[in-house]
Design a protein around this motif. Sequence first.
Motif, PDB file in Angstrom:
ATOM      1  N   UNK A 139     -47.620  13.302   8.758  1.00  0.00           N
ATOM      2  CA  UNK A 139     -47.109  11.961   8.494  1.00  0.00           C
ATOM      3  C   UNK A 139     -47.173  11.616   7.012  1.00  0.00           C
ATOM      4  N   UNK A 140     -46.693  10.438   6.699  1.00  0.00           N
ATOM      5  CA  UNK A 140     -46.706   9.972   5.307  1.00  0.00           C
ATOM      6  C   UNK A 140     -47.610   8.748   5.212  1.00  0.00           C
ATOM      7  N   UNK A 141     -48.821   8.938   4.684  1.00  0.00           N
ATOM      8  CA  UNK A 141     -49.817   7.872   4.620  1.00  0.00           C
ATOM      9  C   UNK A 141     -49.885   7.226   3.234  1.00  0.00           C
ATOM     10  N   UNK A 142     -48.796   7.330   2.488  1.00  0.00           N
ATOM     11  CA  UNK A 142     -48.788   6.809   1.122  1.00  0.00           C
ATOM     12  C   UNK A 142     -49.013   5.301   1.083  1.00  0.00           C
TER      13      UNK A 142
ATOM     14  N   UNK B 252     -49.154  -1.393  13.453  1.00  0.00           N
ATOM     15  CA  UNK B 252     -47.758  -1.067  13.186  1.00  0.00           C
ATOM     16  C   UNK B 252     -47.643  -0.036  12.061  1.00  0.00           C
ATOM     17  N   UNK B 253     -48.468  -0.196  11.039  1.00  0.00           N
ATOM     18  CA  UNK B 253     -48.443   0.725   9.909  1.00  0.00           C
ATOM     19  C   UNK B 253     -48.877   2.129  10.331  1.00  0.00           C
ATOM     20  N   UNK B 254     -49.928   2.225  11.150  1.00  0.00           N
ATOM     21  CA  UNK B 254     -50.371   3.531  11.646  1.00  0.00           C
ATOM     22  C   UNK B 254     -49.244   4.250  12.373  1.00  0.00           C
ATOM     23  N   UNK B 255     -48.539   3.511  13.200  1.00  0.00           N
ATOM     24  CA  UNK B 255     -47.445   4.102  13.962  1.00  0.00           C
ATOM     25  C   UNK B 255     -46.315   4.559  13.046  1.00  0.00           C
ATOM     26  N   UNK B 256     -45.960   3.714  12.093  1.00  0.00           N
ATOM     27  CA  UNK B 256     -44.886   4.063  11.149  1.00  0.00           C
ATOM     28  C   UNK B 256     -45.237   5.286  10.315  1.00  0.00           C
ATOM     29  N   UNK B 257     -46.451   5.316   9.822  1.00  0.00           N
ATOM     30  CA  UNK B 257     -46.816   6.385   8.893  1.00  0.00           C
ATOM     31  C   UNK B 257     -46.867   7.743   9.582  1.00  0.00           C
ATOM     32  N   UNK B 258     -47.096   7.750  10.884  1.00  0.00           N
ATOM     33  CA  UNK B 258     -46.988   9.000  11.626  1.00  0.00           C
ATOM     34  C   UNK B 258     -45.526   9.307  11.957  1.00  0.00           C
ATOM     35  N   UNK B 259     -44.732   8.269  12.171  1.00  0.00           N
ATOM     36  CA  UNK B 259     -43.313   8.442  12.471  1.00  0.00           C
ATOM     37  C   UNK B 259     -42.563   9.029  11.273  1.00  0.00           C
ATOM     38  N   UNK B 260     -42.933   8.566  10.065  1.00  0.00           N
ATOM     39  CA  UNK B 260     -42.289   9.061   8.851  1.00  0.00           C
ATOM     40  C   UNK B 260     -42.910  10.404   8.462  1.00  0.00           C
TER      41      UNK B 260
ATOM     42  N   UNK C 213     -42.929  14.253   7.129  1.00  0.00           N
ATOM     43  CA  UNK C 213     -42.113  15.027   6.187  1.00  0.00           C
ATOM     44  C   UNK C 213     -41.250  16.083   6.865  1.00  0.00           C
ATOM     45  N   UNK C 214     -41.686  16.559   8.040  1.00  0.00           N
ATOM     46  CA  UNK C 214     -40.908  17.512   8.824  1.00  0.00           C
ATOM     47  C   UNK C 214     -40.482  16.806  10.100  1.00  0.00           C
ATOM     48  N   UNK C 215     -39.246  17.008  10.517  1.00  0.00           N
ATOM     49  CA  UNK C 215     -38.764  16.335  11.731  1.00  0.00           C
ATOM     50  C   UNK C 215     -39.666  16.694  12.899  1.00  0.00           C
TER      51      UNK C 215
ATOM     52  N   UNK D 193     -34.043   4.901  -0.674  1.00  0.00           N
ATOM     53  CA  UNK D 193     -33.028   5.048  -1.719  1.00  0.00           C
ATOM     54  C   UNK D 193     -32.964   6.479  -2.259  1.00  0.00           C
ATOM     55  N   UNK D 194     -34.051   7.232  -2.101  1.00  0.00           N
ATOM     56  CA  UNK D 194     -34.062   8.571  -2.696  1.00  0.00           C
ATOM     57  C   UNK D 194     -34.320   9.706  -1.705  1.00  0.00           C
ATOM     58  N   UNK D 195     -34.588   9.370  -0.445  1.00  0.00           N
ATOM     59  CA  UNK D 195     -34.968  10.390   0.523  1.00  0.00           C
ATOM     60  C   UNK D 195     -34.163  10.217   1.798  1.00  0.00           C
ATOM     61  N   UNK D 196     -33.319  11.205   2.118  1.00  0.00           N
ATOM     62  CA  UNK D 196     -32.442  11.112   3.282  1.00  0.00           C
ATOM     63  C   UNK D 196     -33.225  11.046   4.589  1.00  0.00           C
ATOM     64  N   UNK D 197     -34.336  11.769   4.661  1.00  0.00           N
ATOM     65  CA  UNK D 197     -35.129  11.772   5.884  1.00  0.00           C
ATOM     66  C   UNK D 197     -35.758  10.400   6.132  1.00  0.00           C
ATOM     67  N   UNK D 198     -36.239   9.751   5.056  1.00  0.00           N
ATOM     68  CA  UNK D 198     -36.771   8.394   5.180  1.00  0.00           C
ATOM     69  C   UNK D 198     -35.694   7.439   5.672  1.00  0.00           C
TER      70      UNK D 198
END
Length: 391
Positions: free
Chosen positions: A267-270, A200-208, A210-212, A303-308
């Motif tokens: 993606x966002x792998x933070x 689930x995390x792998x899928x989310x981190x690619x979904x999020x 930074x560029x649409x 809370x701080x990122x509209x794209x997120x």
Amino acid sequence: MSVKLRIVPTYYFGEDVVKKYLPNELKVRNVKSVLLAYGGGSIKKNGLYQEILQATKQAKVKVIEHQGIEPNPRDIGIYQAALKCRQHKVDLIIAVGGGSVIDAAKLIGILATNPYYKNTWDYVLDNSKTTKPSIPLFSIITLAATGSENNAGSVITNSVTHYKQSTFTPTAIPKVCFEDPKYTLTLSLWQTACGIFDIFSHLCEQFYDPVKSFAWTRAYLLANMKVCLACAQKLSKNNRDYEARSNLLWTSSWALNDLAKFNISGGDWTVHKLEHAVSGLWDVEHGAGLALITPVYLKIMCAKNKLFKSYSLEIAKSLFGVNTLSSFFAKLNGFIKMLKLPTKYSDFKQITHVTKENIEWLVKHFVVINGKGTNSEREKLARLVFNSIKK
């Protein structure tokens, strides 16, 4: 738009695929000797070990064994296995088990052919000095989780410092992947749950991203999230549901390969990078660590990122059928609780207490080893995340 895809392995999926297809794959490649790499020995209890030995015997292949690869693989054991490959002139590695075994096998293969590196960690820090490709690798996956069976990535822990870092070995992507769902039936609910959240995390981190990203990719990722959630619900009621096991195993492979990354900027792998600090320090299960960190991180970012926020609402509607952030986080936490995964530090048996020194170590690990942006930005984020998790 132009995109290059590199889906490397030949896949054999279904019952008895090892017995049916491994002998011929060894013969057509003229394999003479293999390193059989595995973990704690569960493959000797479920019959897979005997199946592999029978296949290698049929193909007249010599087997050198390397047992004991850890759930969070360590650098020292990996180098010892690489030396074993050189000594026995191994021409193929068969990695059997979960993602950690396959992660380790990739580095075993590349270090065996590149004696310039005198230890594993030097390669982890700088893999640019290789002159020869890895020993070829086959993967026999027994846990639906990391997707390591069909990509170049590995995550390795330093035995001395406990730092945990990812590295990539393109020539070590497995050539052939065997996936037999019956060998996942004996997994505990805990192992299953950790694997589910890793997927689930792998899928989310690619979904999020930074560029649409490309609409097809987002739809693909959401579809796999839905399968993951549906399988989790079935397995929480019946841990030996073969159909759910099969779908989950296939989803784990396709959640982290080039197809899942189609036309995204990375993606966002933070979350993964933050979790590496937690499992590096306390040696907790990776998927469980991801479950601990993910809700806290997403709340901070929304809370701080509209794209997120936009991405979260897209997942909320598509996956959970809700339309607000508060409902999304309630559903996400419900998903984690259904899996019986940790929501606070003390839920881990390995974490008996959390000190200020522990938090500082986690922050330092993230700042030094991982993340993008300035040191102060990374430190601020890490400190906020690690302090926001309940003790």
